[in-house]
Design a protein around this motif. Structure first.
Motif, PDB file in Angstrom:
ATOM      1  N   LEU A   1      31.912 -49.454 -14.230  1.00 54.95           N
ATOM      2  CA  LEU A   1      30.757 -49.766 -15.058  1.00 54.95           C
ATOM      3  C   LEU A   1      30.020 -51.000 -14.538  1.00 54.95           C
ATOM      4  O   LEU A   1      28.781 -51.043 -14.567  1.00 54.95           O
ATOM      5  N   ARG A   2      30.774 -51.993 -14.022  1.00 55.57           N
ATOM      6  CA  ARG A   2      30.123 -53.160 -13.431  1.00 55.57           C
ATOM      7  C   ARG A   2      29.291 -52.756 -12.221  1.00 55.57           C
ATOM      8  O   ARG A   2      28.140 -53.183 -12.068  1.00 55.57           O
ATOM      9  N   GLU A   3      29.862 -51.934 -11.353  1.00 57.34           N
ATOM     10  CA  GLU A   3      29.151 -51.498 -10.161  1.00 57.34           C
ATOM     11  C   GLU A   3      27.939 -50.635 -10.521  1.00 57.34           C
ATOM     12  O   GLU A   3      26.888 -50.739  -9.885  1.00 57.34           O
TER      13      GLU A   3
ATOM     14  N   ARG B   1      43.679 -47.489 -15.682  1.00 55.33           N
ATOM     15  CA  ARG B   1      42.476 -46.685 -15.916  1.00 55.33           C
ATOM     16  C   ARG B   1      41.374 -47.556 -16.512  1.00 55.33           C
ATOM     17  O   ARG B   1      40.202 -47.459 -16.119  1.00 55.33           O
ATOM     18  N   ARG B   2      41.737 -48.424 -17.462  1.00 54.14           N
ATOM     19  CA  ARG B   2      40.739 -49.317 -18.058  1.00 54.14           C
ATOM     20  C   ARG B   2      40.147 -50.259 -17.017  1.00 54.14           C
ATOM     21  O   ARG B   2      38.946 -50.522 -17.018  1.00 54.14           O
ATOM     22  N   ARG B   3      41.004 -50.778 -16.117  1.00 53.46           N
ATOM     23  CA  ARG B   3      40.502 -51.672 -15.061  1.00 53.46           C
ATOM     24  C   ARG B   3      39.552 -50.934 -14.134  1.00 53.46           C
ATOM     25  O   ARG B   3      38.481 -51.450 -13.791  1.00 53.46           O
ATOM     26  N   ARG B   4      39.931 -49.712 -13.740  1.00 59.19           N
ATOM     27  CA  ARG B   4      39.063 -48.932 -12.859  1.00 59.19           C
ATOM     28  C   ARG B   4      37.739 -48.600 -13.548  1.00 59.19           C
ATOM     29  O   ARG B   4      36.673 -48.660 -12.939  1.00 59.19           O
ATOM     30  N   ARG B   5      37.800 -48.281 -14.832  1.00 60.31           N
ATOM     31  CA  ARG B   5      36.585 -47.950 -15.579  1.00 60.31           C
ATOM     32  C   ARG B   5      35.682 -49.167 -15.688  1.00 60.31           C
ATOM     33  O   ARG B   5      34.461 -49.067 -15.500  1.00 60.31           O
ATOM     34  N   ALA B   6      36.261 -50.339 -15.982  1.00 62.88           N
ATOM     35  CA  ALA B   6      35.465 -51.553 -16.080  1.00 62.88           C
ATOM     36  C   ALA B   6      34.801 -51.871 -14.736  1.00 62.88           C
ATOM     37  O   ALA B   6      33.621 -52.242 -14.690  1.00 62.88           O
ATOM     38  N   GLN B   7      35.550 -51.713 -13.652  1.00 66.71           N
ATOM     39  CA  GLN B   7      34.986 -51.952 -12.322  1.00 66.71           C
ATOM     40  C   GLN B   7      33.846 -50.968 -12.044  1.00 66.71           C
ATOM     41  O   GLN B   7      32.792 -51.358 -11.539  1.00 66.71           O
TER      42      GLN B   7
ATOM     43  N   HIS C   1      26.144 -50.843 -13.292  1.00 69.30           N
ATOM     44  CA  HIS C   1      25.127 -51.745 -13.819  1.00 69.30           C
ATOM     45  C   HIS C   1      24.433 -52.495 -12.687  1.00 69.30           C
ATOM     46  O   HIS C   1      23.198 -52.634 -12.679  1.00 69.30           O
TER      47      HIS C   1
END
Length: 83
Positions: free
Chosen positions: A49-51, A41-47, A53
């Motif tokens: 948020l990157r997209e 979930r953290r990896r998906r959330r980070a991805q 931004h």
């Protein structure tokens, strides 16, 4: 079905008892799955948020007038905000 029927007949409640028995047997595996799913979930959330931004930067480049107006509104909000 009345509430009294549910109290008198435990079978009318549904498959809850079966899930409880199954959950007690696989509790150790659930902890591992929860940690793994939390990391996923953290990896998906980070991805995400990157997209997000990246998309905001692209929008600002494509629509400079709208981006400038949004920056001005944000600055005005920050000036009038009371700490």
């Amino acid at each position: 079905m009345a509430d009294g029927d549910l109290r008198d007949n435990p079978a009318a409640r549904g498959p809850r008892e079966g899930r409880d028995a199954e959950g007690a047997a696989g509790a150790a595996g659930d902890v591992e799955d929860a940690q793994e799913s939390d990391a996923a979930r953290r990896r998906r959330r980070a991805q995400f948020l990157r997209e997000l931004h990246e998309a905001k930067q692209l929008r600002d480049r494509v629509q400079p007038r709208r981006a400038r107006a949004a920056r001005m509104r944000q600055q005005m909000r920050m000036r009038t905000f009371r700490w």
